[in-house]
Scaffold this motif. Structure first.
Motif, PDB file in Angstrom:
ATOM      1  N   PRO A   1       0.819  -1.216   0.000  1.00 20.47           N
ATOM      2  CA  PRO A   1       0.000   0.000   0.000  1.00 20.47           C
ATOM      3  C   PRO A   1       0.856   1.270   0.000  1.00 20.47           C
ATOM      4  CG  PRO A   1      -0.264  -1.243   2.066  1.00 20.47           C
ATOM      5  CD  PRO A   1       0.658  -2.020   1.213  1.00 20.47           C
TER       6      PRO A   1
ATOM      7  N   SER B   1       4.122   2.570   2.440  1.00 21.59           N
ATOM      8  CA  SER B   1       4.687   1.431   3.165  1.00 21.59           C
ATOM      9  C   SER B   1       6.216   1.460   3.164  1.00 21.59           C
ATOM     10  CB  SER B   1       4.169   0.121   2.568  1.00 21.59           C
ATOM     11  OG  SER B   1       4.482   0.055   1.194  1.00 21.59           O
TER      12      SER B   1
ATOM     13  N   SER C   1       4.770  -3.553   4.100  1.00 15.63           N
ATOM     14  CA  SER C   1       3.805  -2.759   4.857  1.00 15.63           C
ATOM     15  C   SER C   1       4.487  -2.178   6.079  1.00 15.63           C
ATOM     16  CB  SER C   1       2.632  -3.651   5.269  1.00 15.63           C
ATOM     17  OG  SER C   1       1.813  -2.953   6.192  1.00 15.63           O
TER      18      SER C   1
ATOM     19  N   HIS D   1      -7.649  -9.938  -4.186  1.00 17.21           N
ATOM     20  CA  HIS D   1      -8.187  -9.706  -2.832  1.00 17.21           C
ATOM     21  C   HIS D   1      -7.750  -8.394  -2.202  1.00 17.21           C
ATOM     22  CE1 HIS D   1      -9.383 -13.867  -3.072  1.00 17.21           C
ATOM     23  NE2 HIS D   1      -8.127 -14.241  -3.264  1.00 17.21           N
ATOM     24  N   GLY D   2      -6.798  -7.690  -2.812  1.00 16.58           N
ATOM     25  CA  GLY D   2      -6.259  -6.487  -2.166  1.00 16.58           C
ATOM     26  C   GLY D   2      -5.267  -6.879  -1.079  1.00 16.58           C
ATOM     27  N   TYR D   3      -4.744  -5.837  -0.395  1.00 16.25           N
ATOM     28  CA  TYR D   3      -3.695  -6.097   0.598  1.00 16.25           C
ATOM     29  C   TYR D   3      -4.272  -6.513   1.948  1.00 16.25           C
ATOM     30  CZ  TYR D   3      -0.508  -3.830  -2.643  1.00 16.25           C
ATOM     31  OH  TYR D   3       0.235  -3.508  -3.737  1.00 16.25           O
ATOM     32  N   GLN D   4      -5.555  -6.194   2.171  1.00 16.55           N
ATOM     33  CA  GLN D   4      -6.151  -6.307   3.503  1.00 16.55           C
ATOM     34  C   GLN D   4      -5.874  -7.663   4.157  1.00 16.55           C
ATOM     35  OE1 GLN D   4      -6.975  -3.297   4.227  1.00 16.55           O
ATOM     36  NE2 GLN D   4      -7.005  -4.052   6.328  1.00 16.55           N
ATOM     37  N   LYS D   5      -5.996  -8.677   3.342  1.00 19.28           N
ATOM     38  CA  LYS D   5      -5.811 -10.054   3.813  1.00 19.28           C
ATOM     39  C   LYS D   5      -4.455 -10.263   4.518  1.00 19.28           C
ATOM     40  CE  LYS D   5      -5.446 -14.610   1.715  1.00 19.28           C
ATOM     41  NZ  LYS D   5      -5.369 -15.290   0.431  1.00 19.28           N
ATOM     42  N   TYR D   6      -3.421  -9.502   4.023  1.00 20.99           N
ATOM     43  CA  TYR D   6      -2.061  -9.750   4.533  1.00 20.99           C
ATOM     44  C   TYR D   6      -1.671  -8.806   5.656  1.00 20.99           C
ATOM     45  CZ  TYR D   6      -2.192 -12.001   0.036  1.00 20.99           C
ATOM     46  OH  TYR D   6      -2.576 -12.759  -1.038  1.00 20.99           O
ATOM     47  N   LEU D   7      -2.456  -7.735   5.802  1.00 19.35           N
ATOM     48  CA  LEU D   7      -2.102  -6.743   6.823  1.00 19.35           C
ATOM     49  C   LEU D   7      -2.714  -7.165   8.141  1.00 19.35           C
ATOM     50  CD1 LEU D   7      -2.851  -3.522   4.750  1.00 19.35           C
ATOM     51  CD2 LEU D   7      -0.737  -4.828   4.859  1.00 19.35           C
ATOM     52  N   LYS D   8      -2.073  -6.727   9.207  1.00 23.40           N
ATOM     53  CA  LYS D   8      -2.579  -7.114  10.523  1.00 23.40           C
ATOM     54  C   LYS D   8      -3.855  -6.344  10.835  1.00 23.40           C
ATOM     55  CE  LYS D   8       1.917  -7.839  12.255  1.00 23.40           C
ATOM     56  NZ  LYS D   8       2.957  -7.174  12.993  1.00 23.40           N
TER      57      LYS D   8
END
Lengths: 472, 252
Positions: B38, B41, B226, B245-252
């Protein structure tokens, strides 16, 4: 943005790397004592065996000089002491037309400056002034046969007094300013040029001015008359040795550009940092004439110079392109004056300045349009490049417009040499010095590229030396 | 010879703002690493720290090229070791022509490689430059144009890759080379990068927001960055997943 320490070191190192700072031990035939008196003025005229009208002219100018105030609106001249200057130094008795006859030590000076060499290579004629007198002068035979006159102003006064009665002191009256009055009183040397009707001088004519003695005042006087439908390009170069005390260079340059004629006057001035350079330059441009001042100012302690064009005939064009480089303890106060006194005239001013190590560059300009001058155009561009945060640039444009039908455009930009520019060039492999140099040369390029090639190379080299501090 | 760029626990700040918080990465000749992530980052910061922008300060860790620490060197010294960065926003420099500038740069590189190596003659250089211009399908008048001055977004990016083709670096840091390119320019630029890659086998670190460029440039590794760290590494498939899926899946 901050400039890296290394650039700063580099910049501070360059001061003192003036390549032309040597002096020559030279015996003079006559050297006036320091300070200016009426006796000195009379003596100069007597030594030169001048006609009475010139002596009268000088004495009148001397009176005006005494009465005139120092200019208070510009650069700081408080360090200048008129009593500590030699106003006239005569290095030899007569100007030589053969380089062989020039005294050895003077010849050596000009050899080191590359002067006779350039003449052979790319000039139509050249002159060399050492202290107060022109010591060498030559012009291609072909041009002499066409009626072109290119002489030292002193010689021309003896040979062609009629030109002097008509033009001398008429373009720049002795009352114009204190330094014009001073020059009128003690002038010596300079070039006189007359280009007859319809003659085009293809190669440049060059004069080289050298101050050699300490506390010297050089007051050359140049008069150029380009008759109808003619053209000429005149180039002057100047240097002086480095001394701890100050010298003064105060020239007056008068130019007449008649109908359909064209004159370009190019200056590459590179005085040492102890010279006050206070010069008055003005041209009258008549119908459809074109006058171009190309003015490159490096060196000197203080320079005040505002080349002017009086646009007196319809469709006359005036142009001033200037480049100033102000280093440590230097103030370049330069600019231009355009006086539109006829309809359909146009002018263009391009001023570029570079300041480093606390140097100061000022643009001071005047564009004046008189009541009768309809339909005029003027375009002014001022760009300043600052190499560090200690350096300074100011712009003082004045417009004095008595007319409604005018188009005047003025643009001014200040650039700072940025971390980002340096980083960009360095990231591809250039050293910091190469990068800074490339940026400065790039900035100066629009002016430099208008010079004949040999001078462009020379000017680039001078800028490079200012930047890199390498001694040639 | 295999060149290795090894980054260990790299921390960096910009004007007292901590951006990189411990990057570990190893890149070898002939490998393409794509870094996605994103905005903010730290992707561009990584490039600038590696290249030595004075505003970006490494505070901890190392970055070594073939065992030599880059972080203490000036940008030109890094360039002369074979590090190259294609700028996200190439800087405009009036009056400095591409031709003159690039010849200086190329010859500085050559001189750094070997003291005995002769610089390219103007003729040899021009030949190489024209090849590179052809590779980018650019007009040859670019040679005498001022560096990036008045260039369109696409022209600026192409000019960066043209420089890469001439300089033939060992490590190429391509900072969002695809941003601001239309689809045709993207194809030309990406294809040119692959041509250079096939010819000289540099190590490539490619920063991008979009999967799109990876249709032309196939990465061996894809990393997600990130908050100043690499939080996940994978292969080509990871980029496709991000696209979906976007980044959301990998971010905490």
């Amino acid at each position: 943005m901050a400039v890296p320490v290394k650039t700063k070191k580099l910049v501070s190192k360059t001061f003192g790397n003036y390549k032309f700072g040597f002096n020559t031990k030279s015996k003079s035939v006559y050297k006036s004592p320091k300070g200016l008196t009426q006796e000195t003025v009379e003596r100069i005229s007597k030594i030169k065996n001048e006609p009475k009208f010139m002596l009268d002219f000088r004495l009148q100018a001397y009176e005006i000089f005494l009465k005139k105030q120092m200019p208070a609106w510009s650069a700081d001249l408080s360090g200048m002491n008129f009593n500590k200057i030699h106003y006239y130094i005569r290095p030899q008795d007569k100007a030589k037309t053969d380089w062989k006859d020039v005294p050895k030590e003077i010849k050596k000076t000009f050899d080191r400056l590359g002067v006779p060499e350039s003449e052979r290579k790319f000039l139509a004629g050249s002159g060399a002034q050492f202290e107060s007198e022109v010591i060498y002068h030559s012009l291609q035979k072909k041009l002499r046969d066409q009626g072109v006159i290119f002489e030292s102003t002193d010689v021309a006064l003896q040979k062609y007094p009629e030109f002097f009665k008509e033009y001398f002191g008429k373009i720049i009256p002795m009352t114009d300013n204190k330094f014009a009055a001073l020059n009128s009183a003690v002038w010596s040397g300079g070039s006189f040029i007359y280009i007859p009707k319809g003659v085009h001088v293809e190669l440049p004519l060059q004069a080289y001015f050298r101050i050699n003695a300490e506390n010297m005042g050089q007051f050359e006087r140049t008069l150029i008359i380009a008759d109808e439908d003619s053209s000429v390009h005149y180039v002057e170069g100047c240097t002086a040795p480095v001394y701890s005390t100050d010298s003064l260079h105060s020239a007056v340059v008068e130019i007449v550009v008649k109908k359909n004629a064209r004159v370009q006057y190019t200056t590459i001035q590179n005085w040492s940092n102890n010279v006050y350079n206070l010069v008055t330059k003005r041209a009258f441009a008549y119908e459809n004439a074109e006058m171009i001042w190309l003015d490159c100012n490096l060196g000197s302690k203080v320079t005040m110079k505002y080349p002017a064009v009086f646009l007196l005939g319809e469709h006359a064009k005036g142009e001033v392109q200037s480049l100033a480089f102000a280093g440590a303890n230097q103030h370049q106060d330069a600019g231009a004056k355009m006086i539109h006194a006829a309809p359909n005239t146009s002018s263009k001013i391009v001023s570029k300045s570079i300041s480093k190590a606390g140097g100061r560059a000022t643009y001071r300009g005047l564009v004046k349009v008189t009541k009768t001058a309809k339909n005029i155009k003027s375009h002014i561009t001022c760009d300043a490049l600052l190499l560090d945060k200690d350096s300074r640039s100011d712009t003082y444009p004045t417009m004095d417009v008595d007319q409604e039908n005018v188009a005047i455009a003025h643009e001014a930009t200040v650039f700072k040499i940025g971390e980002d520019q340096l980083f960009y060039l360095m990231s591809k492999g250039l050293t910091e010095a190469e990068s800074a140099s490339a940026i400065v040369n790039g900035f100066a390029k629009p002016i430099v590229k208008q010079l004949p090639m040999e001078y462009a190379i020379e000017l680039n080299r001078l800028i490079e030396m200012e930047m890199e501090g390498s001694v040639g | 010879m295999i060149n290795i760029l090894e980054i260990n626990n790299l921390h960096a700040k910009v004007e007292n703002l901590k951006i990189l918080k411990g990057i570990d990465l190893k890149i070898k000749s002939g490998e393409i690493h794509a870094i996605m992530g994103p905005n903010g980052s730290g992707k561009s910061t990584l490039c600038n720290v590696l290249m030595g922008h004075p505003k970006y300060k490494a505070t901890e860790g190392t970055a070594k090229l073939n065992g030599k620490n880059l972080l203490t060197l000036d940008p030109n010294e890094r360039a002369n070791l074979g590090v190259f960065m294609a700028f996200q926003h190439p800087i405009e420099i009036p009056g400095v022509t591409i031709g003159n500038f690039l010849r200086l740069a190329k010859n500085a590189n050559i001189k750094a490689t070997s003291k005995k190596a002769a610089p390219l003659s103007p003729h040899e250089f021009m030949r190489d430059l024209k090849k590179s211009i052809a590779l980018l399908k650019t007009d040859e008048n670019i040679i005498t144009r001022s560096l990036n001055e008045g260039f369109s977004g696409g022209e600026k990016k192409k000019a960066e890759i043209m420089q890469m083709a001439v300089l033939e670096p060992k490590i190429a840091l391509l900072d969002e080379i695809d941003s601001g390119l239309d689809i045709d320019a993207l194809k030309i630029t990406a294809t040119a990068i692959m041509e250079i890659f096939k010819k000289t086998k540099p190590a490539i670190l490619l920063i991008t927001h979009y999967q799109r460029i990876l249709n032309y440039i196939t990465p061996n590794f894809v990393h997600i960055m990130s908050e100043g760290k690499i939080i996940k590494s994978g292969d080509r498939k990871l980029a496709l997943e991000i696209e979906k899926h976007g980044y959301q899946k990998y971010l905490k």
